[in-house]
Design a protein around this motif. Structure first.
Motif, mmCIF file in Angstrom:
data_model
loop_
_atom_site.group_PDB
_atom_site.id
_atom_site.type_symbol
_atom_site.label_atom_id
_atom_site.label_comp_id
_atom_site.label_asym_id
_atom_site.label_seq_id
_atom_site.Cartn_x
_atom_site.Cartn_y
_atom_site.Cartn_z
ATOM 1 N N TRP A 356 6.824 -5.379 7.133
ATOM 2 C CA TRP A 356 6.271 -4.927 5.845
ATOM 3 C C TRP A 356 4.879 -5.529 5.634
ATOM 4 O O TRP A 356 3.979 -4.851 5.151
ATOM 5 C CB TRP A 356 7.223 -5.323 4.724
ATOM 6 C CG TRP A 356 6.715 -4.911 3.367
ATOM 7 C CD1 TRP A 356 6.729 -3.668 2.808
ATOM 8 C CD2 TRP A 356 6.115 -5.782 2.403
ATOM 9 N NE1 TRP A 356 6.167 -3.691 1.552
ATOM 10 C CE2 TRP A 356 5.779 -4.980 1.273
ATOM 11 C CE3 TRP A 356 5.824 -7.150 2.367
ATOM 12 C CZ2 TRP A 356 5.178 -5.502 0.142
ATOM 13 C CZ3 TRP A 356 5.224 -7.670 1.239
ATOM 14 C CH2 TRP A 356 4.902 -6.856 0.144
ATOM 15 N N ARG A 357 4.717 -6.815 6.002
ATOM 16 C CA ARG A 357 3.417 -7.435 5.851
ATOM 17 C C ARG A 357 2.406 -6.831 6.824
ATOM 18 O O ARG A 357 1.208 -6.796 6.538
ATOM 19 C CB ARG A 357 3.532 -8.957 6.074
ATOM 20 C CG ARG A 357 4.254 -9.675 4.956
ATOM 21 C CD ARG A 357 4.328 -11.169 5.239
ATOM 22 N NE ARG A 357 2.990 -11.758 5.302
ATOM 23 C CZ ARG A 357 2.311 -12.197 4.244
ATOM 24 N NH1 ARG A 357 2.849 -12.112 3.032
ATOM 25 N NH2 ARG A 357 1.112 -12.740 4.393
ATOM 26 N N ARG A 359 2.355 -3.791 7.380
ATOM 27 C CA ARG A 359 2.210 -2.435 6.853
ATOM 28 C C ARG A 359 2.763 -1.361 7.794
ATOM 29 O O ARG A 359 2.282 -0.244 7.870
ATOM 30 C CB ARG A 359 0.753 -2.116 6.526
ATOM 31 C CG ARG A 359 0.152 -3.015 5.452
ATOM 32 C CD ARG A 359 -1.226 -2.568 5.076
ATOM 33 N NE ARG A 359 -1.801 -3.427 4.044
ATOM 34 C CZ ARG A 359 -3.008 -3.252 3.492
ATOM 35 N NH1 ARG A 359 -3.763 -2.240 3.898
ATOM 36 N NH2 ARG A 359 -3.449 -4.064 2.567
ATOM 37 N N GLY A 362 6.703 1.271 4.463
ATOM 38 C CA GLY A 362 6.145 1.613 3.167
ATOM 39 C C GLY A 362 5.639 3.027 3.151
ATOM 40 O O GLY A 362 5.510 3.686 4.189
ATOM 41 N N HIS A 365 -0.052 3.502 4.174
ATOM 42 C CA HIS A 365 -0.393 2.725 5.351
ATOM 43 C C HIS A 365 -1.895 2.577 5.411
ATOM 44 O O HIS A 365 -2.631 3.556 5.266
ATOM 45 C CB HIS A 365 0.115 3.404 6.623
ATOM 46 C CG HIS A 365 1.600 3.660 6.574
ATOM 47 N ND1 HIS A 365 2.531 2.686 6.809
ATOM 48 C CD2 HIS A 365 2.279 4.813 6.290
ATOM 49 C CE1 HIS A 365 3.749 3.215 6.696
ATOM 50 N NE2 HIS A 365 3.616 4.501 6.382
#
Length: 366
Positions: A356-357, A359, A362, A365
């Motif tokens: 998630w960090r 990217r 999610g 992007h």
């Protein structure tokens, strides 16, 4: 069939072909294509009687041909211009009622509404012969407009009647070019609706025949506009080769014809530029549609890859503790399951936070 005598500020409609050419002014003979075919003999006799010379057979065929592209030709006694109009065909007025919205169904109808029927002009020294499609409103529009000008009821645009058949022809051609504005609004609205559907991320566009039809229609419009431009350019070239007028009034009239001809040519250039912009916009929308599809596919594959990367170590841990060995750690302990579960949960959350960090997970992007 409608016959008119135009002289100075007088505009008179005639019931039949006159026996002799009027001493002043000029005649405008406006025929539908079928009427022209049926009364061709009478028209040819009238032109011969007036000393204008008959329309040659090849040009008669051009005037009767409904599929002929815009073009210009000339003889020593008259000039011939065939000009394809661009307009919305009758019966499609409902498409123009909504100035903002369009649908795929209305796009189908809009493409079918494009009418490019030719209008023929035979320009003699003192006679203008026009041949129109059956449903063409240009003749009746100019008949009513010039009647209003003669009575002083219409002061918009040119506030006088045309002085020559060539000027009347140019006014009619200019009106047909400007009438494309209505069709332009219709096509722009419908093409915008098609592009909006292509770019909608939640739509599943599969009407590819409509897209091909729209691109073919724009190609045909571009070809029609190029033919129009070539025909008017040839007319301008021939106009420049006319013998110079000796009288100042005639010279001034000649210059006005050149100015009006260049204005018509400029209007056609604008129409052609707009058609090319729509064509380019359609091509760009298709490319952006496939780019968006590729982007969505990449996003799905990235998500699946991240989920696979998270579950791989969890499957490894499960596989290790599933081995049939009696001496594995935690196998015979009561808290062994919870230790393994906690380890798997920690690994899964840690990898999820890491991706998630980065990217990789999610809806957006960078």
């Amino acid at each position: 069939m409608r016959l008119f005598h135009i002289h100075g500020d007088q505009f008179t409609e005639l019931n039949q072909l006159p026996a002799d050419l009027p001493s002043d002014g000029f005649l405008w003979l406006g025929y539908g294509r079928r009427e022209f075919e049926l009364q061709l003999g009478e028209i040819q006799q009238g032109l011969q009687r007036w000393g204008c010379g008959q329309v040659v057979d090849l040009h008669v065929s051009d005037l009767l041909n409904n599929q002929l592209p815009s073009h210009f030709d000339y003889t020593s006694w008259y000039d011939l211009l065939v000009f394809r109009r661009l307009a919305a065909a009758p019966g499609h007025e409902h498409l123009l009622a909504d100035p903002e919205h369009g649908t795929l169904h209305s796009t189908h109808e809009a493409l079918k509404a494009i009418d490019t029927s030719p209008v023929g002009f035979a320009v003699f020294d003192r006679v203008l012969l026009t041949v129109h499609p059956t449903d063409c409103l240009v003749r009746d529009y100019f008949a009513s407009k010039m009647g209003a000008l003669a009575e002083g009821r219409d002061l918009r645009g040119s506030a006088r009647l045309p002085n020559s058949p060539a000027e009347l022809m140019l006014r009619m051609v200019n009106h047909m070019v400007d009438s494309y504005l209505e069709l332009r609004r219709l096509l722009t609205r419908q093409m915008t609706a098609l592009q909006r559907t292509l770019m909608d991320a939640n739509s599943h566009f599969d009407d590819w025949p409509l897209l091909l039809e729209s691109r073919d229609a724009l190609h045909r419009l571009e070809d029609t506009c190029e033919d129009q431009r070539s025909a008017i350019q040839e007319w301008i070239d021939v106009l420049d080769d006319w013998p110079s007028a000796e009288e100042p009034a005639a010279q001034r009239e000649r210059e006005l014809l050149r100015v009006r001809s260049r204005d018509v040519h400029e209007h056609i250039e604008r129409v052609l530029a707009h058609v090319r912009r729509m064509e380019s916009s359609s091509e760009s929308a298709v490319q952006m549609h496939f780019s968006a599809l590729g982007h969505r596919t990449n996003s799905i594959m990235r998500t699946l890859t991240v989920l696979t990367a998270i579950f791989l170590p969890l499957n490894l841990i499960t596989g290790i503790f599933g081995m049939n060995f009696d001496g594995l750690p935690l196998i015979h302990k009561a808290a062994g399951f919870w230790v393994a579960f906690g380890l798997m949960l920690a690994v899964g959350l840690g990898l999820g936070l890491f991706f998630w960090r980065k990217r990789y997970l999610g809806t957006r992007h960078g």
